[in-house]
Enzyme design. Structure first.
Site, PDB file in Angstrom:
ATOM      1  N   SER A   1      55.230  26.400  54.797  1.00  0.00           N
ATOM      2  CA  SER A   1      54.208  25.362  54.963  1.00  0.00           C
ATOM      3  C   SER A   1      53.524  25.355  56.320  1.00  0.00           C
ATOM      4  O   SER A   1      52.590  24.577  56.531  1.00  0.00           O
ATOM      5  CB  SER A   1      54.820  23.975  54.694  1.00  0.00           C
TER       6      SER A   1
ATOM      7  N   LYS B   1      49.821  25.501  56.460  1.00  0.00           N
ATOM      8  CA  LYS B   1      48.957  24.312  56.424  1.00  0.00           C
ATOM      9  C   LYS B   1      48.248  24.055  57.754  1.00  0.00           C
ATOM     10  O   LYS B   1      47.306  23.260  57.806  1.00  0.00           O
ATOM     11  CB  LYS B   1      49.768  23.093  55.996  1.00  0.00           C
TER      12      LYS B   1
ATOM     13  N   SER C   1      53.709  17.230  54.173  1.00  0.00           N
ATOM     14  CA  SER C   1      53.544  18.629  53.757  1.00  0.00           C
ATOM     15  C   SER C   1      53.237  18.750  52.272  1.00  0.00           C
ATOM     16  O   SER C   1      53.774  19.619  51.577  1.00  0.00           O
ATOM     17  CB  SER C   1      54.809  19.430  54.098  1.00  0.00           C
TER      18      SER C   1
END
Length: 448
Positions: free
Chosen positions: A120, A123, A180
């Site tokens: 993640s 991101k 997230s």
């Protein structure tokens, strides 16, 4: 009889000369030399082994020559210590980078260019493109974003958006940064670009522009996928871009807990967002940024922090567990803050206008292209930095805004450490015949 006694006496004296001291000393010298050389070789060997096996050799009695060897070994050992310190802190993760954000200088790195799944932490780029779209006026924070069935189907970490549900861009940013949310990422990608594929193409394009040479994105949320990789160095680059260009990201990634409201056909419900980045609560200088973990990526984090006007980015990839990634990140940040000092020239000398040859204006004002920053990790005395302004005598028209007119050079201990360009702050067109006539008429009028 006298002759016999004389012969006997002479014979006795000759025997005494044969056993004189010089001959005896020569023999003793040879034997002693051989014995000493053999002893030194043995003792040197033994003591050298002892030195290698144990640092505590001060109480061992050895010949002077052996003591000299000990001193040499000791000096060599002391010489190795700074090299070990220069290698940096102990980090358990296989890949790591520590970067100072304002200068982009890498302070520490460990296998920084090996491509790995980032989970993640992907991101960071997703949020960068969202803020790009906001800055360009393509979207607004209060815009309503509708969740598609595809976005709602995302697995992994999510905020459980339902198909048809709407949330503002502002809320979606919170869902991405704090919790997230994979579903929120896809919803925003579709809102900005129409589909995730086009958004990912722009992610890769943006990455290339930042010099992220070993990065290839396949999706916008970081779920494991073939070919979806980046590096510790590349993560640092995109993290630096996000926090320096859009410092308002801190308003989102520093939220510890916050509720959002789901409004669907089923009704209204509250959903709690909790930050996945524990450093927000555990590290006093933390300013962000993003965590990530999957089966392939293991545990990753891009941790940002600020102390005494120094902004650091610590990237950890493929740590064995969550605690290890935060411990490694904290170790790097503490190391950086203890090692770095930043020089920033916020009040450089004032600039005069520069002459323009053949322009509609005789001069053009100048400005500095930016603020000079210099990161020192050696403990130098930054108050001894000197500056020297080098300017061109004039510029030839046409002059375009941004044309270089000179530079302000910075030196420390007689060596150049950097410079800032001096540039034209506006355009100046090339003068035509009518412009020259105007100048002549103006001068004539003044003279009259």
């Amino acid at each position: 009889m006298k002759r016999v006694l004389a012969v006997l006496l002479s014979t006795f004296l000759c025997v005494q000369n044969v056993y004189a001291m010089p001959a005896k000393e020569h023999i003793v010298y040879e034997d002693t030399q051989e014995t000493i050389e053999g002893t030194e070789d043995t003792e040197n060997t033994d003591d050298t082994e002892n030195i290698e096996e144990s640092e505590d050799t001060e109480n061992t009695e050895v010949p002077e020559d052996v003591e000299e060897i000990q001193e040499t070994v000791s000096e060599d050992s002391e010489g190795e210590q700074p090299a070990q310190e220069a290698a940096g802190p102990q980090v358990s993760a296989p890949s790591a980078v520590l970067m100072e954000a304002s200068t982009g200088e890498v302070i520490y790195e460990k296998d920084a260019d090996t491509p790995r799944p980032p989970a993640s932490v992907t991101k960071v780029m997703t949020m960068l493109l969202i803020f790009d779209a906001l800055a360009e006026g393509k979207i607004k924070l209060e815009d309503q974003v509708t969740t598609s069935e595809y976005a709602a189907s995302m697995g992994g970490s999510q905020v459980f958006l339902e198909a048809g549900e709407t949330q503002t861009v502002d809320t979606m940013l919170k869902c991405i940064s704090v919790a997230s949310g994979n579903d929120a990422c896809v919803a925003m990608a579709e809102y900005i670009c129409g589909n995730e594929e086009e958004f990912v193409r722009r992610m890769n394009e943006r990455a290339k522009g930042l010099g992220m040479e070993n990065t290839h994105f396949v999706n916008c949320n970081g779920l494991d996928a073939d070919g979806h990789v980046t590096t510790a160095r590349d993560i640092a680059l995109m993290s630096r871009e996000l926090i320096t260009k859009y410092p308002q990201i801190q308003d989102y990634c520093m939220i510890w807990m916050e509720n959002i409201t789901h409004t669907t056909q089923k009704g209204t419900s509250e959903f709690g967002l909790t930050n996945t980045n524990k450093l927000v609560r555990q590290y006093e200088y933390a300013t962000g940024l993003k965590t990530g973990s999957t089966g392939l990526a293991k545990f990753c984090v891009s941790a940002t922090a600020k102390k005494n006007d120094i902004d650091l980015v610590a990237v950890i990839m493929a740590a064995e567990d969550s605690k290890a990634r935060f411990k490694d990140a904290t170790t790097l940040l503490n190391y950086g803050f203890g090692k770095c000092q930043l020089y920033k020239d916020e009040k450089p000398q004032k600039l005069k206008d520069i002459d323009v040859n053949g322009g509609v204006e005789d001069t053009v004002p100048c400005k500095y292209s930016g603020t000079f920053r210099y990161l020192d990790t050696t403990g130098a005395n930054l108050s001894e930095i000197t500056k020297k302004l080098n300017m061109k005598k004039s510029l030839d028209a046409p002059v375009k805004k941004g044309n270089v007119a000179g530079s302000l050079v910075y030196e420390l201990d007689g060596k150049e450490i950097g410079k800032v360009d001096v540039i034209a702050s506006q355009n100046v067109k090339k003068a035509g015949i009518f412009d020259y006539l105007k100048k002549v008429m103006k001068e004539f009028t003044i003279a009259a």
